[in-house]
Write an enzyme that holds these catalytic residues in place. Structure first.
Site, PDB file in Angstrom:
ATOM      1  CB  SER A  33      -0.968   0.054   1.283  1.00  0.00           C
ATOM      2  OG  SER A  33      -1.568   1.418   1.277  1.00  0.00           O
TER       3      SER A  33
ATOM      4  CE1 TYR B  30      -3.457  -2.333   5.629  1.00  0.00           C
ATOM      5  CE2 TYR B  30      -3.020  -0.141   5.042  1.00  0.00           C
ATOM      6  CZ  TYR B  30      -3.447  -1.431   4.550  1.00  0.00           C
ATOM      7  OH  TYR B  30      -3.771  -1.894   3.088  1.00  0.00           O
TER       8      TYR B  30
ATOM      9  CE  LYS C  27      -0.984  -3.783   3.226  1.00  0.00           C
ATOM     10  NZ  LYS C  27      -1.248  -4.947   2.474  1.00  0.00           N
TER      11      LYS C  27
END
Length: 266
Positions: free
Chosen positions: A156, A169, A173
């Site tokens: 991402s 998160y 990534k």
């Protein structure tokens, strides 16, 4: 470019003819679009999800496009599920050429990183990073027999610029960037290429808490996006198909941004 459904029906190309692909978390959103595009480009595809009803629906839709497809339940955080996914693919199709690791979780929203619990931290990294590595490890013995082996990790843009309140998160990534680079160096000798897709804001259920916030979207579009709209899952899928094909035979260890022009760097 207007928002449109890309490759609405029929075969797109033959550049993946004869190849077998696994795509995790592939019953909706980016994962489903990737599975569909790989199939339209000639690959046989194994799709997976944590729920059988979602697997059944995805398989039915893909078969409508004359894609050779099978599916099974797989929670990538569970060792037995990962092993069964690889084994069932081998049982049904006899080989494995492509692994697209797309499964991810993001249970943390609007929580300062210093307030994140150890349990929540571990859940994010167990699924987003650890499971991605272990799935690649399970696939490796089969991919090295392919002579066209390809792994794509779906990361991402948050790996470059984590959103406040979702720090773990974003960090997970970022870790996928490192995993991509490390594996590409070691697996190149086996003619296995390893690359990474880093989408920006794509209109999926997974990202709905962001794109349904009209004020935030307007702000992001004005400040960050060169293409003033939210991306579509299909706009990620073609890049993955390219990375898995002979058209990208000399590309490995790369992180490909699909962000509508958002600037990103570590």
């Amino acid at each position: 470019m207007s928002v449109r459904k890309i490759h609405a029906a029929g075969k797109s190309s033959s550049r993946l003819d004869g190849r077998v692909a696994i795509v995790t978390a592939s019953t909706e959103g980016i994962g489903f679009a990737i599975a569909r595009r790989l199939g339209l480009d000639g690959a046989t595809v194994m799709v997976s999800s944590r729920k059988q009803q979602n697997v059944d629906k995805a398989v039915e839709k893909l078969k409508e496009d004359n894609i050779n497809v099978a599916g099974m339940v797989c929670h990538v955080g569970k060792e037995e599920d990962r092993k069964q996914l690889i084994q069932e693919t081998m049982n049904k199709f006899g080989k494995l050429d492509i692994l697209v690791s797309n499964a991810a979780v993001n249970p943390i929203f609007d929580v300062p990183i210093v307030e994140v619990t150890e349990k929540a931290w571990d859940k994010v990294f167990d699924v987003n990073v650890k499971a991605s590595f272990l799935l690649a490890k399970e696939a490796y013995p089969h991919l090295k027999k392919s002579n066209n082996g390809a792994i794509v990790f779906v990361s991402s843009v948050a790996g470059f610029s984590p959103r406040p309140g979702s720090g773990p998160y974003g960090i997970s990534k970022t870790a996928l960037f490192g995993l991509t680079r490390a594996l590409s160096v070691e697996l190149g000798v086996e003619n296995i290429r390893v690359n990474c897709l880093a989408p920006g804001l794509i209109k999926t259920h997974f990202s709905s808490t962001i794109w349904t916030n009209e004020a935030a979207i307007k702000s992001d579009a004005e400040r960050l996006l060169s293409i003033k709209r939210i991306g579509q899952p299909e706009e990620c899928a073609g890049i993955v198909s390219l990375l898995c094909s002979d058209d990208a035979s000399y590309i490995t260890g790369e992180i490909i941004l699909v962000t509508g022009g958002v600037a990103a760097r570590l």
